[in-house]
Write a protein that holds these residues in place. Structure first.
Motif, PDB file in Angstrom:
ATOM      1  N   TYR A  50      33.116  24.744  43.688  1.00  0.00           N
ATOM      2  CA  TYR A  50      33.233  23.395  42.828  1.00  0.00           C
ATOM      3  C   TYR A  50      33.713  23.208  41.647  1.00  0.00           C
ATOM      4  O   TYR A  50      32.557  23.799  40.897  1.00  0.00           O
ATOM      5  N   ALA A  51      34.551  22.076  41.060  1.00  0.00           N
ATOM      6  CA  ALA A  51      34.571  22.459  39.488  1.00  0.00           C
ATOM      7  C   ALA A  51      34.591  20.188  39.516  1.00  0.00           C
ATOM      8  O   ALA A  51      35.648  19.806  40.185  1.00  0.00           O
ATOM      9  N   CYS A  52      33.527  20.145  38.738  1.00  0.00           N
ATOM     10  CA  CYS A  52      33.132  18.804  38.679  1.00  0.00           C
ATOM     11  C   CYS A  52      33.964  18.565  37.653  1.00  0.00           C
ATOM     12  O   CYS A  52      33.072  19.201  36.454  1.00  0.00           O
ATOM     13  N   LYS A  53      33.695  16.779  36.945  1.00  0.00           N
ATOM     14  CA  LYS A  53      33.970  16.519  35.459  1.00  0.00           C
ATOM     15  C   LYS A  53      32.588  15.979  35.904  1.00  0.00           C
ATOM     16  O   LYS A  53      32.790  14.717  36.250  1.00  0.00           O
ATOM     17  N   ASN A  54      31.561  15.891  34.524  1.00  0.00           N
ATOM     18  CA  ASN A  54      30.192  14.525  34.755  1.00  0.00           C
ATOM     19  C   ASN A  54      30.006  13.917  36.292  1.00  0.00           C
ATOM     20  O   ASN A  54      30.202  13.030  36.344  1.00  0.00           O
ATOM     21  N   ASN A  55      30.302  14.968  37.225  1.00  0.00           N
ATOM     22  CA  ASN A  55      29.527  14.872  38.598  1.00  0.00           C
ATOM     23  C   ASN A  55      30.621  14.707  39.042  1.00  0.00           C
ATOM     24  O   ASN A  55      29.841  14.056  40.312  1.00  0.00           O
ATOM     25  N   THR A  56      31.764  14.613  38.949  1.00  0.00           N
ATOM     26  CA  THR A  56      32.146  14.733  39.638  1.00  0.00           C
ATOM     27  C   THR A  56      34.011  15.027  40.513  1.00  0.00           C
ATOM     28  O   THR A  56      34.343  15.751  39.473  1.00  0.00           O
ATOM     29  N   LEU A  57      33.537  15.040  41.578  1.00  0.00           N
ATOM     30  CA  LEU A  57      34.627  17.060  41.587  1.00  0.00           C
ATOM     31  C   LEU A  57      36.105  16.411  41.117  1.00  0.00           C
ATOM     32  O   LEU A  57      37.158  14.887  41.359  1.00  0.00           O
ATOM     33  N   ILE A  58      36.662  17.317  40.893  1.00  0.00           N
ATOM     34  CA  ILE A  58      37.879  17.300  40.149  1.00  0.00           C
ATOM     35  C   ILE A  58      39.076  18.301  40.718  1.00  0.00           C
ATOM     36  O   ILE A  58      40.066  18.310  41.051  1.00  0.00           O
ATOM     37  N   GLY A  59      38.262  19.525  41.480  1.00  0.00           N
ATOM     38  CA  GLY A  59      38.790  20.326  41.955  1.00  0.00           C
ATOM     39  C   GLY A  59      38.067  21.642  42.261  1.00  0.00           C
ATOM     40  O   GLY A  59      36.847  21.268  42.819  1.00  0.00           O
ATOM     41  N   ILE A  60      38.536  22.118  43.197  1.00  0.00           N
ATOM     42  CA  ILE A  60      38.161  23.281  44.454  1.00  0.00           C
ATOM     43  C   ILE A  60      39.188  24.467  44.449  1.00  0.00           C
ATOM     44  O   ILE A  60      40.025  24.358  44.282  1.00  0.00           O
ATOM     45  N   ALA A  61      38.568  25.519  44.528  1.00  0.00           N
ATOM     46  CA  ALA A  61      38.864  26.624  43.961  1.00  0.00           C
ATOM     47  C   ALA A  61      38.022  27.613  45.529  1.00  0.00           C
ATOM     48  O   ALA A  61      36.884  27.658  46.171  1.00  0.00           O
TER      49      ALA A  61
END
Length: 371
Positions: A50-61
């Motif tokens: 899970y990639a998060c920006k300021n605790n908001t999910l922005i991407g997955i891999a």
């Protein structure tokens, strides 16, 4: 920009945010990833990011860790000296980290809601490398939708894997298979008719999920006949994998068994998408292939299915490029990128790629069998 990466090891650890983040019918949905993980394939581990920006999910891999070793290289007898050399220099366990799915084509291993963030996949790779006790010797960024810039590749020390092409057959709006045959030149049409005549004694039956499992012994044998002829065995599947495909994809996946005198002598599989279809894995009895042109018959069956269902393209895969060119398929570049950190592993890779290129890519694949 404050980016954090959360890494989990199994599908059971993924929460509902994963599926909710993805577009409908996306190939990275949990049920689709489960096709591989639930088959319990050898030499594979999994990681989900899970990639998060300021605790908001922005991407997955999605990552697979494949433990590559000497046994995954198929050297012929005449290459025994080279075989011994590679066996000597290749580490017994060479962890290869793959972003994507070893067993599928054209399925990028990451998704960011904003495509401008796609460059973050390299940061995700750095994060995931640190999660392993022993860092991977090589990293494969597989089936990218679009090419990656030279500057970015240089920054993260990746190289474009230019040797990797697949063969794709395009529907020329033929109204039927007979019209396709008529579009061939006299030489290729005569050849096609002869192949189909040799193939005609073979009967075909589509198997459901339970029938796939019931025929596991034959399916495994026929599949490994094909695998053992491949240059590199970079991941292998099993009958459970086919069972999972049928269970999850339902009518989007077909498994067809070939019979001669009531004996299973081959199989072929299709995966259907919105406008495209794919010939997936096959299995062959090579003695029957020699007498009945089974493999070429399967290629024509794929072309016929594509035309009848009105699909725009048929994905035929990476191997036997010359044979596929003979029915009208053309090479298509796949955007794969590789980074090898281990010097010895890189030396072995160059030897393997050189052999693969000499056997596959140097063959004549830019042909036009049409009038």
């Amino acid at each position: 920009m404050s980016i954090s990466y959360k890494i989990v090891n199994t599908l059971s650890e993924l929460n509902s945010d994963w599926d909710a983040f993805l577009p409908q019918h996306h190939h990275l949905l949990i049920k689709n990833l489960g096709i591989v993980e639930h088959a319990q394939l050898n030499n594979l581990q999994y990681r989900y990011v899970y990639a998060c920006k300021n605790n908001t999910l922005i991407g997955i891999a999605y990552f697979q860790l494949f433990n590559f070793n000497y046994t995954h290289i198929n050297f012929k007898q005449e290459n025994c000296l080279k075989s011994k050399f590679v066996q000597f220099i290749l580490p017994k366990n060479l962890p290869l980290l793959i972003c994507g799915n070893l067993f599928r084509i054209n399925q990028q291993g990451f998704y960011f809601a904003n495509e401008e963030n796609n460059d973050l996949i390299f940061e995700a790779i750095d994060a995931i490398k640190k999660s392993f006790p022993k860092k991977p010797c090589g990293i494969l960024l597989k089936d990218c939708i679009a090419p990656i810039t030279e500057s970015l590749l240089k920054k993260f020390k990746f190289n474009f894997f230019s040797s990797d092409v697949t063969m794709e057959f395009t529907n020329n709006n033929w109204k039927g298979f007979d019209e396709y045959l008529k579009a061939l030149t006299k030489k290729y049409r005569k050849r096609a008719v002869k192949i189909l005549d040799h193939f005609s004694p073979i009967t075909i039956r589509e198997l459901d999920a339970d029938e796939i499992i019931a025929n596991q012994k034959n399916i495994d044998l026929l599949y490994w006949n094909v695998v053992n002829k491949q240059t590199i065995k970079l991941g292998t599947i099993n009958t459970s994998y086919f069972y999972n495909l049928k269970t999850i994809l339902k009518d989007k996946f077909e498994f067809h068994a070939l019979y001669l005198d009531d004996k299973m002598v081959g199989f072929y599989t299709y995966i259907f998408y919105e406008k495209q279809m794919e010939t997936h894995y096959i299995g062959l009895d090579y003695a029957v292939n020699h007498t009945h042109n089974t493999y070429f018959g399967l290629l024509f069956l794929g072309a016929k299915k594509m035309i009848e269902k009105g699909f725009t393209t048929l994905e035929l895969g990476r191997t036997a490029k010359e044979a596929k060119a003979n029915i009208g398929a053309a090479p298509k570049q796949i955007y794969n990128y590789i980074s090898i950190k281990n010097r010895i592993a890189n030396m072995a890779l160059q030897l393997i790629l050189k052999r693969f290129n000499s056997e596959e890519n140097d063959k004549e694949i830019n042909r036009n069998p049409f009038k």
